[in-house]
Design an enzyme around this catalytic site. Sequence first.
Site, short mmCIF file in Angstrom:
data_model
loop_
_atom_site.label_atom_id
_atom_site.label_comp_id
_atom_site.label_asym_id
_atom_site.label_seq_id
_atom_site.Cartn_x
_atom_site.Cartn_y
_atom_site.Cartn_z
N HIS A 167 -26.10 72.92 171.06
CA HIS A 167 -25.83 73.52 169.77
C HIS A 167 -26.52 72.84 168.72
CE1 HIS A 167 -22.44 76.15 170.47
NE2 HIS A 167 -22.44 75.47 171.82
N ASP A 192 -30.13 74.06 168.53
CA ASP A 192 -31.12 74.94 167.95
C ASP A 192 -30.85 75.37 166.40
OD1 ASP A 192 -29.43 76.56 168.92
OD2 ASP A 192 -30.74 77.70 170.20
N SER A 206 -28.94 100.34 184.32
CA SER A 206 -28.43 98.84 184.80
C SER A 206 -27.98 98.80 186.23
CB SER A 206 -27.51 98.06 183.74
OG SER A 206 -26.96 96.91 184.60
N ALA A 214 -22.21 83.36 181.83
CA ALA A 214 -22.26 82.10 182.60
C ALA A 214 -22.82 81.03 181.88
CB ALA A 214 -22.68 82.03 183.84
N SER A 261 -27.79 82.19 179.80
CA SER A 261 -28.64 83.26 179.06
C SER A 261 -29.25 84.43 179.68
CB SER A 261 -29.96 82.49 178.64
OG SER A 261 -29.76 81.93 177.43
N SER A 262 -28.39 85.39 180.29
CA SER A 262 -28.80 86.41 180.88
C SER A 262 -29.10 87.43 179.87
CB SER A 262 -27.51 87.13 181.86
OG SER A 262 -26.39 87.23 180.99
N GLU A 309 -30.93 89.99 168.74
CA GLU A 309 -29.66 89.50 169.13
C GLU A 309 -28.94 89.19 167.73
OE1 GLU A 309 -29.32 87.35 172.84
OE2 GLU A 309 -27.26 86.73 171.97
N ASP A 345 -32.98 80.16 173.85
CA ASP A 345 -32.76 80.67 174.96
C ASP A 345 -34.09 81.84 175.02
OD1 ASP A 345 -30.36 79.57 175.07
OD2 ASP A 345 -29.27 81.37 174.70
N TYR A 367 -18.55 80.46 168.62
CA TYR A 367 -19.97 80.09 168.24
C TYR A 367 -20.30 80.27 166.69
CZ TYR A 367 -24.93 80.03 168.78
OH TYR A 367 -26.32 79.82 168.74
C1 GLA Z 1 -26.07 79.69 173.19
C2 GLA Z 1 -27.21 80.24 172.17
C3 GLA Z 1 -28.42 79.15 171.78
C4 GLA Z 1 -27.85 77.82 171.62
C5 GLA Z 1 -26.67 77.55 172.81
C6 GLA Z 1 -26.17 76.20 172.55
O1 GLA Z 1 -27.06 79.99 174.42
O2 GLA Z 1 -27.73 81.39 172.36
O3 GLA Z 1 -28.99 79.76 170.76
O4 GLA Z 1 -27.12 77.65 170.37
O5 GLA Z 1 -25.82 78.38 173.03
O6 GLA Z 1 -26.94 74.97 172.66
#
Ligand code: GLA
Length: 368
Positions: A17, A19, A50, A104, A107-108, A141, A153, A204
Amino acid sequence: MPRVFRAPGRINLIGGHLDYNEGWVLPIAIDRSCFLAAKARNDRLLRIHSVQMQETFECHLDDPRPQQHHWSNYVRGVAWALREAGQSIAGADLLISNDVPMGAGLSSSAALEVSAGFALLRLSDLKMDRVQLARICQRAENEYVGMRCGIMDQLVACCGRRAHALLIDCRTLEIEPVPFDDSSVAVVVANTMVKHALAASSEYNRRRTECDDAVARIRAVRPNVKTLRDVSWPEIQQMASTWPNDIRRRARHVTTEMLRVHAAAAALRKGDFAELGRLISEAHVSLDTDYEVSSVELNLMVALAQQIPGLLGARMTGAGFGGCTINLTGPNDAAEFAAKLAESYEEKTSIKPDVYVCRASDGVEEIV
Ligand code: GLA
């Protein structure tokens, strides 16, 4: 013949957390990818199938409306953001098979965005700098899907490097590849198989607001401060006695995690994996108690890992609220460690977790 592209998922060794607070992160692109077969069309349709969703979706490139909560928004959002950036992309048929597990923490979604963006550009013979592509996918996004994610990500999916971790300065977007050689150290990814998807996106976004709140309080006294990157925890302590407890703890996680990232990068450069592991475990405690983004299952997975010989350090990865932990071990301990961790988690929860050793891989590329 269709052309085939892939973009990787990621784990973040440390820098949870940070970035969106313009801090530093230390992620690795992993050897699980979103694969995409793509063919240009000579009209302005986007046809997306998909494999995982078993669904085909069709839309017109000139129709910018997102579909509420639909998986295709990740692709349509990227097409929209590319066009907003002045790129004249053509219609395409896209077949998607995403090997990165969904929800999960690996970062899919960024893997999907980046593979789609890269493919749409290539099909139209357009070239783009990788950092710019990452920004465009992040914009998709943020503005199209509605998740206020940071840049990490998408940047890893674009710029990942085989056998390296990336030290990313999320303010300047400068990237320093740091060797992460699987003959010296291994990362075991352990999926709790539990996702708290609703909590994940609303909490988030709430964490982002809480960090903004902390910055606003600091700026009342120090107007030059732009983000939590610009202050240290001792400085905050001097002004935070009247702050709400939550806000103070969020700021403590962010500012102490910044120091841990630098210490971790230094440990990695020196090959001091014991120290790297110690910092990773410390980061988990901070994410759990100060930032409050862990979960019962993540904490259990970390606690079980700590009982297995060979562990150097363990923590949750990604946004949190479920998903995966990462476990640092020596290369020769990894396979046995993974088997033991899977067994003990299943024994405790009756859930069979997906546990595997991952490798640092390259960013997005055309493979056929
Ligand atoms: C998710 C977000 C990222 C980052 C992480 C936590 O993956 O997409 O940008 O903030 O959470 O580190």
